[in-house]
Design an enzyme around this catalytic site. Sequence first.
Site, PDB file in Angstrom:
ATOM      1  N   GLN A 106       0.832  -1.198   0.000  1.00 32.70           N
ATOM      2  CA  GLN A 106       0.000   0.000   0.000  1.00 32.70           C
ATOM      3  C   GLN A 106       0.870   1.253   0.000  1.00 32.70           C
ATOM      4  O   GLN A 106       0.354   2.362  -0.092  1.00 32.70           O
ATOM      5  CB  GLN A 106      -0.887   0.009   1.248  1.00 32.70           C
ATOM      6  CG  GLN A 106      -1.907  -1.118   1.296  1.00 32.70           C
ATOM      7  CD  GLN A 106      -2.648  -1.148   2.625  1.00 32.70           C
ATOM      8  OE1 GLN A 106      -2.073  -1.411   3.675  1.00 32.70           O
ATOM      9  NE2 GLN A 106      -3.937  -0.855   2.589  1.00 32.70           N
ATOM     10  N   HIS A 126      -1.418   1.438  -4.345  1.00 37.39           N
ATOM     11  CA  HIS A 126      -1.727   2.860  -4.213  1.00 37.39           C
ATOM     12  C   HIS A 126      -0.754   3.729  -5.005  1.00 37.39           C
ATOM     13  O   HIS A 126      -0.681   4.934  -4.792  1.00 37.39           O
ATOM     14  CB  HIS A 126      -1.739   3.271  -2.735  1.00 37.39           C
ATOM     15  CG  HIS A 126      -2.826   2.585  -1.954  1.00 37.39           C
ATOM     16  ND1 HIS A 126      -2.830   2.514  -0.583  1.00 37.39           N
ATOM     17  CD2 HIS A 126      -3.946   1.923  -2.368  1.00 37.39           C
ATOM     18  CE1 HIS A 126      -3.905   1.843  -0.178  1.00 37.39           C
ATOM     19  NE2 HIS A 126      -4.588   1.480  -1.245  1.00 37.39           N
ATOM     20  N   CYS A 137      -2.740  11.008 -21.171  1.00 36.79           N
ATOM     21  CA  CYS A 137      -1.972  10.208 -22.134  1.00 36.79           C
ATOM     22  C   CYS A 137      -1.000   9.240 -21.481  1.00 36.79           C
ATOM     23  O   CYS A 137      -0.425   8.384 -22.162  1.00 36.79           O
ATOM     24  CB  CYS A 137      -1.234  11.109 -23.121  1.00 36.79           C
ATOM     25  SG  CYS A 137       0.203  11.987 -22.425  1.00 36.79           S
ATOM     26  N   CYS A 161      -0.442  16.633 -24.476  1.00 37.13           N
ATOM     27  CA  CYS A 161      -1.889  16.533 -24.702  1.00 37.13           C
ATOM     28  C   CYS A 161      -2.708  17.524 -23.887  1.00 37.13           C
ATOM     29  O   CYS A 161      -3.924  17.604 -24.056  1.00 37.13           O
ATOM     30  CB  CYS A 161      -2.357  15.103 -24.413  1.00 37.13           C
ATOM     31  SG  CYS A 161      -2.432  14.696 -22.655  1.00 37.13           S
ATOM     32  N   SER A 199       0.303  -2.624   8.348  1.00 41.90           N
ATOM     33  CA  SER A 199      -0.938  -2.101   7.766  1.00 41.90           C
ATOM     34  C   SER A 199      -2.051  -2.160   8.804  1.00 41.90           C
ATOM     35  O   SER A 199      -2.210  -3.162   9.503  1.00 41.90           O
ATOM     36  CB  SER A 199      -1.344  -2.923   6.538  1.00 41.90           C
ATOM     37  OG  SER A 199      -2.612  -2.506   6.066  1.00 41.90           O
ATOM     38  N   ASP A 241       8.076  -3.937  17.527  1.00 39.01           N
ATOM     39  CA  ASP A 241       8.656  -3.121  16.468  1.00 39.01           C
ATOM     40  C   ASP A 241       8.964  -3.980  15.241  1.00 39.01           C
ATOM     41  O   ASP A 241       9.631  -5.018  15.334  1.00 39.01           O
ATOM     42  CB  ASP A 241       9.932  -2.461  16.986  1.00 39.01           C
ATOM     43  CG  ASP A 241      10.593  -1.591  15.948  1.00 39.01           C
ATOM     44  OD1 ASP A 241      10.183  -0.439  15.796  1.00 39.01           O
ATOM     45  OD2 ASP A 241      11.517  -2.093  15.271  1.00 39.01           O
ATOM     46  N   ILE A 242       8.469  -3.528  14.094  1.00 38.57           N
ATOM     47  CA  ILE A 242       8.594  -4.320  12.863  1.00 38.57           C
ATOM     48  C   ILE A 242      10.058  -4.543  12.502  1.00 38.57           C
ATOM     49  O   ILE A 242      10.467  -5.657  12.137  1.00 38.57           O
ATOM     50  CB  ILE A 242       7.838  -3.636  11.712  1.00 38.57           C
ATOM     51  CG1 ILE A 242       6.337  -3.746  11.952  1.00 38.57           C
ATOM     52  CG2 ILE A 242       8.204  -4.247  10.353  1.00 38.57           C
ATOM     53  CD1 ILE A 242       5.490  -2.877  11.038  1.00 38.57           C
TER      54      ILE A 242
END
Length: 252
Positions: A106, A126, A137, A161, A199, A241-242
């Site tokens: 995301q 996203h 275009c 364009c 997330s 903590d990631i």
Amino acid sequence: MIATGLDEAIDRLRELIDGAKVIVPFTGAGISTECGIPDFRSPGGLWTKNAPISFDEFLASQEMRDEAWRRRFAMEEQFSGARPGRGHRALTSLYRAGKVPAVVTQNIDNLHQAAGIAAQDVVELHGNTTYALCLDCGERYELAWVKARFESGRAPDCPHCGGHIKTATISFGQAMPEKEMSRAEELALDCDLFLAIGSSLVVWPAAGFPLLAKRNGAHLAILNRDPTEFDDLADLVIRFDIGEVLAPFAGH
């Protein structure tokens, strides 16, 4: 199962990873906060300071297009200075080991690509904020080109364009990218371990992919600071903590 300690979290995650043949990581803002990129919803997040500009507002008003670009360039130092964190590097290690066919994200920060995952294997639901596209275009524009013209007057339109030029991100009210959504669905159905990392799992339809994988027989692990509505369905929930959790997997 909710891991009660960091060592337990790492050990249980290692068991799931070692036992899996095909792992699909699904990443959100939480994997990039240690890289200096703020998230959107938390206290102090981007959307607590400025309400997001919808796609319809962007299309309808030069003033809104100018404001959208003003905000983007105000964030340029954070985005351009960011480097992949421990989580990004761990997923790249699993990718290179053949366990991860692609990452579904995301995020719009390009950090998975910077960590070494091939661009075609980063499924950006996203979009990407590190370059711009003409909405009519499809011509690609680098941000330096947009910034030079913006600073000399206003947000530019496409010289080819006349269409509006916007960061290659998906705004509120803008259609989700069909090809990326389809590929994410295929990956969710083909994996035997789905890792939801950083997330909040509240933005639909993207948040449906963990549920799809779980219902199709995959194990589901959720690594997120705060509880999510899917925690009860997960085989493993980690709220540490990631970066600390994933760091041991960087050389997996």
